[in-house]
Design a protein around this motif. Structure first.
Motif, PDB file in Angstrom:
ATOM      1  N   HIS A 113       4.275  -8.735  -4.634  1.00  0.00           N
ATOM      2  CA  HIS A 113       3.036  -8.048  -4.251  1.00  0.00           C
ATOM      3  C   HIS A 113       3.029  -6.663  -4.883  1.00  0.00           C
ATOM      4  O   HIS A 113       4.053  -5.977  -4.893  1.00  0.00           O
ATOM      5  CB  HIS A 113       2.965  -7.917  -2.726  1.00  0.00           C
ATOM      6  N   ARG A 114       1.888  -6.277  -5.410  1.00  0.00           N
ATOM      7  CA  ARG A 114       1.697  -4.924  -5.929  1.00  0.00           C
ATOM      8  C   ARG A 114       0.469  -4.326  -5.251  1.00  0.00           C
ATOM      9  O   ARG A 114      -0.604  -4.935  -5.225  1.00  0.00           O
ATOM     10  CB  ARG A 114       1.497  -4.928  -7.439  1.00  0.00           C
ATOM     11  N   GLN A 115       0.652  -3.140  -4.704  1.00  0.00           N
ATOM     12  CA  GLN A 115      -0.428  -2.474  -3.984  1.00  0.00           C
ATOM     13  C   GLN A 115      -1.644  -2.246  -4.884  1.00  0.00           C
ATOM     14  O   GLN A 115      -2.782  -2.347  -4.433  1.00  0.00           O
ATOM     15  CB  GLN A 115       0.077  -1.154  -3.415  1.00  0.00           C
ATOM     16  N   ALA A 116      -1.427  -1.984  -6.168  1.00  0.00           N
ATOM     17  CA  ALA A 116      -2.524  -1.698  -7.103  1.00  0.00           C
ATOM     18  C   ALA A 116      -3.466  -2.883  -7.288  1.00  0.00           C
ATOM     19  O   ALA A 116      -4.596  -2.697  -7.747  1.00  0.00           O
ATOM     20  CB  ALA A 116      -1.959  -1.266  -8.454  1.00  0.00           C
ATOM     21  N   ASN A 117      -3.042  -4.092  -6.925  1.00  0.00           N
ATOM     22  CA  ASN A 117      -3.904  -5.265  -7.050  1.00  0.00           C
ATOM     23  C   ASN A 117      -5.050  -5.260  -6.044  1.00  0.00           C
ATOM     24  O   ASN A 117      -6.002  -6.015  -6.190  1.00  0.00           O
ATOM     25  CB  ASN A 117      -3.097  -6.560  -6.850  1.00  0.00           C
ATOM     26  N   ALA A 129      11.448 -13.679   1.679  1.00  0.00           N
ATOM     27  CA  ALA A 129      11.520 -12.273   1.265  1.00  0.00           C
ATOM     28  C   ALA A 129      10.234 -11.892   0.549  1.00  0.00           C
ATOM     29  O   ALA A 129       9.522 -12.740   0.018  1.00  0.00           O
ATOM     30  CB  ALA A 129      12.714 -12.037   0.352  1.00  0.00           C
ATOM     31  N   ILE A 130       9.986 -10.597   0.545  1.00  0.00           N
ATOM     32  CA  ILE A 130       8.855 -10.035  -0.185  1.00  0.00           C
ATOM     33  C   ILE A 130       9.410  -8.992  -1.145  1.00  0.00           C
ATOM     34  O   ILE A 130      10.203  -8.138  -0.753  1.00  0.00           O
ATOM     35  CB  ILE A 130       7.836  -9.394   0.777  1.00  0.00           C
ATOM     36  N   ALA A 131       9.001  -9.093  -2.407  1.00  0.00           N
ATOM     37  CA  ALA A 131       9.356  -8.102  -3.421  1.00  0.00           C
ATOM     38  C   ALA A 131       8.081  -7.340  -3.743  1.00  0.00           C
ATOM     39  O   ALA A 131       7.117  -7.916  -4.233  1.00  0.00           O
ATOM     40  CB  ALA A 131       9.913  -8.790  -4.661  1.00  0.00           C
ATOM     41  N   SER A 132       8.087  -6.055  -3.433  1.00  0.00           N
ATOM     42  CA  SER A 132       6.845  -5.294  -3.535  1.00  0.00           C
ATOM     43  C   SER A 132       7.135  -3.842  -3.873  1.00  0.00           C
ATOM     44  O   SER A 132       8.264  -3.372  -3.739  1.00  0.00           O
ATOM     45  CB  SER A 132       6.092  -5.390  -2.200  1.00  0.00           C
ATOM     46  N   ASP A 133       6.089  -3.132  -4.263  1.00  0.00           N
ATOM     47  CA  ASP A 133       6.214  -1.697  -4.503  1.00  0.00           C
ATOM     48  C   ASP A 133       5.894  -0.889  -3.242  1.00  0.00           C
ATOM     49  O   ASP A 133       5.920   0.327  -3.259  1.00  0.00           O
ATOM     50  CB  ASP A 133       5.332  -1.266  -5.673  1.00  0.00           C
TER      51      ASP A 133
END
Length: 166
Positions: A113-117, A129-133
């Motif tokens: 997940h990327r917040q900018a999306n 798990a979640i891989a995110s910024d």
């Protein structure tokens, strides 16, 4: 038994970038793995005008193209799209199949997940798990999407004993 782990998320979430880095890490750790990449587009790996393309377009349902460096099996599935289980069965001598995409499949997955999306965080009951910024939820293990070594450790622990790292 081969284990399957999805690297899922919306377009632009960093799936491919993370997967490329994970492949380098896991290869260095001597993990035997394969990758399945889902495409939402009608894709063709064969080249018009080449003999293999012409043979397939003439009606062959399957064709193998082989050289001294690699081979590829091309299977036509116009009325029967392949399912993930059948695709995984195509691999041999691997301990892990990493799957990019297939986010709705009932497989263990790490969601990118990327917040900018500007999209809502997607996860389901198979998400481990979640891989995110950005850290968005507390009930699921979270990794900084750029901490590839820690994510690799997590995958290796899952692979060997289904245990997660603290």
């Amino acid at each position: 038994m081969t284990k399957i782990m999805g690297i899922c998320g919306y377009s632009g979430s960093g799936k491919t970038t993370l997967l490329k880095k994970l492949i380098l890490q896991l290869k260095a750790r001597n993990v035997r793995f394969a990758v399945i990449k889902h495409s939402h587009h009608d894709m063709d790996i064969d080249i018009p005008g080449k003999d293999s393309y012409e043979l397939r377009k003439s009606g062959a349902e399957q064709i193998i193209v082989a050289s001294s460096h690699r081979w590829a099996l091309i299977t036509e599935t116009p009325n029967n799209p392949p399912n993930l289980t059948d695709l995984v069965k195509q691999f041999s001598d691997v301990d892990l199949v990493l799957v990019e995409g297939f986010k709705d499949a009932a497989i263990t997955k790490i969601v990118c997940h990327r917040q900018a999306n500007n999209k809502a965080l997607f996860y389901d009951s198979h998400t481990i798990a979640i891989a995110s910024d950005v850290h968005l939820v507390d009930e699921i293990k979270w990794f900084d999407i750029d901490d590839v070594e820690l994510i690799s450790n997590f995958i290796q622990c899952y692979l060997h004993n289904n245990a997660s790292i603290p």
